[in-house]
Design a protein around this motif. Structure first.
Motif, PDB file in Angstrom:
ATOM      1  N   LEU A  53       3.596 -65.769  32.709  1.00  0.00           N
ATOM      2  CA  LEU A  53       3.675 -64.434  33.304  1.00  0.00           C
ATOM      3  C   LEU A  53       2.652 -63.486  32.707  1.00  0.00           C
ATOM      4  O   LEU A  53       2.282 -63.604  31.541  1.00  0.00           O
ATOM      5  CB  LEU A  53       5.077 -63.857  33.098  1.00  0.00           C
ATOM      6  N   GLY A  54       2.189 -62.526  33.520  1.00  0.00           N
ATOM      7  CA  GLY A  54       1.216 -61.545  33.067  1.00  0.00           C
ATOM      8  C   GLY A  54       1.526 -60.163  33.610  1.00  0.00           C
ATOM      9  O   GLY A  54       2.473 -59.984  34.398  1.00  0.00           O
ATOM     10  N   PRO A  55       0.751 -59.160  33.238  1.00  0.00           N
ATOM     11  CA  PRO A  55       0.999 -57.777  33.671  1.00  0.00           C
ATOM     12  C   PRO A  55       1.000 -57.586  35.184  1.00  0.00           C
ATOM     13  O   PRO A  55       1.593 -56.626  35.684  1.00  0.00           O
ATOM     14  CB  PRO A  55      -0.143 -56.997  33.016  1.00  0.00           C
ATOM     15  N   GLY A  56       0.362 -58.469  35.909  1.00  0.00           N
ATOM     16  CA  GLY A  56       0.338 -58.342  37.361  1.00  0.00           C
ATOM     17  C   GLY A  56       1.600 -58.846  38.046  1.00  0.00           C
ATOM     18  O   GLY A  56       1.758 -58.682  39.255  1.00  0.00           O
ATOM     19  N   ASP A  57       2.506 -59.460  37.298  1.00  0.00           N
ATOM     20  CA  ASP A  57       3.741 -59.986  37.880  1.00  0.00           C
ATOM     21  C   ASP A  57       4.812 -58.902  37.983  1.00  0.00           C
ATOM     22  O   ASP A  57       4.734 -57.855  37.334  1.00  0.00           O
ATOM     23  CB  ASP A  57       4.275 -61.147  37.027  1.00  0.00           C
ATOM     24  N   ALA A  58       5.809 -59.184  38.798  1.00  0.00           N
ATOM     25  CA  ALA A  58       6.975 -58.297  38.942  1.00  0.00           C
ATOM     26  C   ALA A  58       8.197 -59.175  39.152  1.00  0.00           C
ATOM     27  O   ALA A  58       8.161 -60.115  39.943  1.00  0.00           O
ATOM     28  CB  ALA A  58       6.797 -57.352  40.120  1.00  0.00           C
ATOM     29  N   VAL A  59       9.276 -58.879  38.432  1.00  0.00           N
ATOM     30  CA  VAL A  59      10.503 -59.663  38.528  1.00  0.00           C
ATOM     31  C   VAL A  59      11.582 -58.875  39.253  1.00  0.00           C
ATOM     32  O   VAL A  59      11.743 -57.676  39.029  1.00  0.00           O
ATOM     33  CB  VAL A  59      11.000 -60.096  37.128  1.00  0.00           C
ATOM     34  N   SER A 106       6.963 -61.229  42.330  1.00  0.00           N
ATOM     35  CA  SER A 106       6.342 -62.542  42.201  1.00  0.00           C
ATOM     36  C   SER A 106       7.222 -63.550  41.471  1.00  0.00           C
ATOM     37  O   SER A 106       6.972 -64.754  41.531  1.00  0.00           O
ATOM     38  CB  SER A 106       5.016 -62.419  41.443  1.00  0.00           C
ATOM     39  N   PHE A 107       8.266 -63.079  40.780  1.00  0.00           N
ATOM     40  CA  PHE A 107       9.067 -63.938  39.912  1.00  0.00           C
ATOM     41  C   PHE A 107      10.541 -63.617  40.088  1.00  0.00           C
ATOM     42  O   PHE A 107      10.927 -62.444  40.116  1.00  0.00           O
ATOM     43  CB  PHE A 107       8.644 -63.702  38.461  1.00  0.00           C
ATOM     44  N   ALA A 130       5.891 -63.384  50.786  1.00  0.00           N
ATOM     45  CA  ALA A 130       4.540 -63.885  50.502  1.00  0.00           C
ATOM     46  C   ALA A 130       4.115 -63.651  49.057  1.00  0.00           C
ATOM     47  O   ALA A 130       3.285 -64.394  48.517  1.00  0.00           O
ATOM     48  CB  ALA A 130       3.536 -63.227  51.455  1.00  0.00           C
ATOM     49  N   SER A 131       4.662 -62.641  48.391  1.00  0.00           N
ATOM     50  CA  SER A 131       4.264 -62.337  47.013  1.00  0.00           C
ATOM     51  C   SER A 131       4.908 -63.262  45.994  1.00  0.00           C
ATOM     52  O   SER A 131       4.442 -63.368  44.849  1.00  0.00           O
ATOM     53  CB  SER A 131       4.620 -60.887  46.670  1.00  0.00           C
ATOM     54  N   LEU A 132       5.999 -63.957  46.371  1.00  0.00           N
ATOM     55  CA  LEU A 132       6.691 -64.832  45.424  1.00  0.00           C
ATOM     56  C   LEU A 132       5.798 -66.006  45.022  1.00  0.00           C
ATOM     57  O   LEU A 132       5.194 -66.658  45.875  1.00  0.00           O
ATOM     58  CB  LEU A 132       7.979 -65.383  46.043  1.00  0.00           C
ATOM     59  N   ARG A 133       5.717 -66.275  43.725  1.00  0.00           N
ATOM     60  CA  ARG A 133       4.949 -67.431  43.277  1.00  0.00           C
ATOM     61  C   ARG A 133       5.731 -68.336  42.334  1.00  0.00           C
ATOM     62  O   ARG A 133       5.380 -69.500  42.147  1.00  0.00           O
ATOM     63  CB  ARG A 133       3.650 -66.998  42.592  1.00  0.00           C
TER      64      ARG A 133
END
Length: 354
Positions: A53-59, A106-107, A130-133
């Motif tokens: 995970l990085g700063p660009g992610d969102a949970v 994304s998470f 679409a943003s989920l990875r």
């Protein structure tokens, strides 16, 4: 109210008690689980790396913050990365779809129940997710069929992870592992965690993220081996390369006609059926067999008992593991964190028609 205390001025030490979390009580009375600052800090820092995970992610966190998953993945992990955390007071698949799209989530972490409901919601579209990875799913019902379908329809990496209130996320896969490993196993030990199998195939764990004991010291008596390993209460297999697969609970075994039946094995076979979205298998008293198997299903269309029995045996299970009764529900009763409430399901099906 006194003056605010700065981050370097507090009295807490790494070994000090940070929080008491309570188990779900799905297989017994809830127990108070004590965690230290050191254990929680270690776990949060480690999982940021393990999940990539990085700063660009969102949970998006729909679990209560009083649950270990809510605390770790909704508060501590976002603070370590750092990344955006979006909290939900109460789970709603329709609301979750809107939030995922609006907040570019994304998470996600949660039991299969959440994602099954997402996929079944009338508002579901590929664009909304679409943003989920990355999706990390644990608890009962994380079958290979669920992981494969969710990964395909959500367009994300979906993986099984294993942990508990006492030992949070001690096994999972990483981006370096195949999607098939993520679907068919619960991963390998993370960080400094050590895993081994004890008597009867019960999984035992050691590691710095382990809890510091229960609130009631009497509960510790059966929780640890003589040499200090935590007895999880979960039955597992562990191959020579360290791949872990949870196969059931020591207390969930149903004894049908003198034969031990693991509900998790039957549930995995049932959820491989294309029409079955969720399955929970419970036991009910029977004068002849002692216990008989009841399959509680959330399905796209009603399935007859014989059809279900034939499907289970076609998956390679012995005939005595085929459900004796089938009950259909629109949704499974769930605990606050989203896991199926087996006690409530058992009570519900006691008077339910087949």
């Amino acid at each position: 109210v006194g003056e605010p205390v700065g981050p370097d001025e507090g009295a807490a030490t790494p070994e000090a008690l940070a929080v008491v979390l309570f188990t779900s009580g799905s297989s017994g009375r809830p127990k108070g689980v004590r965690h230290t600052h050191r254990a929680l800090a270690h776990k949060a820092r480690l999982m940021a790396t393990v999940h990539g995970l990085g700063p660009g992610d969102a949970v998006l966190m729909p679990a209560p913050l009083a649950h270990v998953s809510g605390l770790l993945n909704g508060v501590l992990l976002p603070g370590v990365v750092p990344m955006k955390a979006v909290l939900m007071a109460r789970w709603s698949s329709e609301r979750a779809l809107a939030v995922i799209e609006a907040e570019a989530v994304s998470f996600m972490v949660g039991p299969p129940t959440f994602f099954v409901e997402l996929l079944a919601d009338e508002a579901f579209t590929e664009g909304a997710v679409a943003s989920l990875r990355l999706i990390s799913s644990g608890g009962a019902g994380v079958s290979p069929a669920f992981v494969r379908e969710a990964a395909e329809r959500l367009g994300a990496r979906v993986k099984r992870s294993y942990g508990s209130t006492e030992a949070p996320t001690v096994a999972t896969t990483t981006d370096e592992d195949t999607q098939e490993r993520a679907a068919t196993t619960d991963g390998r030990a993370v960080g400094e965690v050590r895993l081994r199998l004890g008597a009867g195939g019960e999984l035992e764990v050691r590691g710095p993220e382990l809890f510091a004991g229960y609130l009631d010291a009497e509960d510790d008596l059966d929780a640890f081996t003589d040499d200090g390993w935590f007895r999880t209460g979960d039955l597992a297999t562990l191959d020579a390369d360290g791949w872990l697969t949870i196969v059931g609970r020591t207390k969930d075994v149903i004894i049908r006609g003198g034969e031990n039946v693991d509900p998790g094995e039957v549930e995995a076979a049932l959820e491989a059926h294309p029409a079955i979205r969720q399955a929970v298998v419970v036991g009910e008293p029977d004068d002849r067999l002692g216990e008989r198997l009841v399959a509680v299903l959330v399905a796209d269309a009603p399935l007859e008992r014989e059809e279900v029995r034939e499907w289970v045996t076609a998956q390679g299970l012995s005939r005595f593991k085929a459900p004796d009764r089938v009950v259909h529900l629109d949704a499974l009763p769930a605990l606050p964190a989203g896991k199926p409430d087996r006690a409530a399901i058992t009570a519900l099906v006691a008077g339910a028609p087949s």
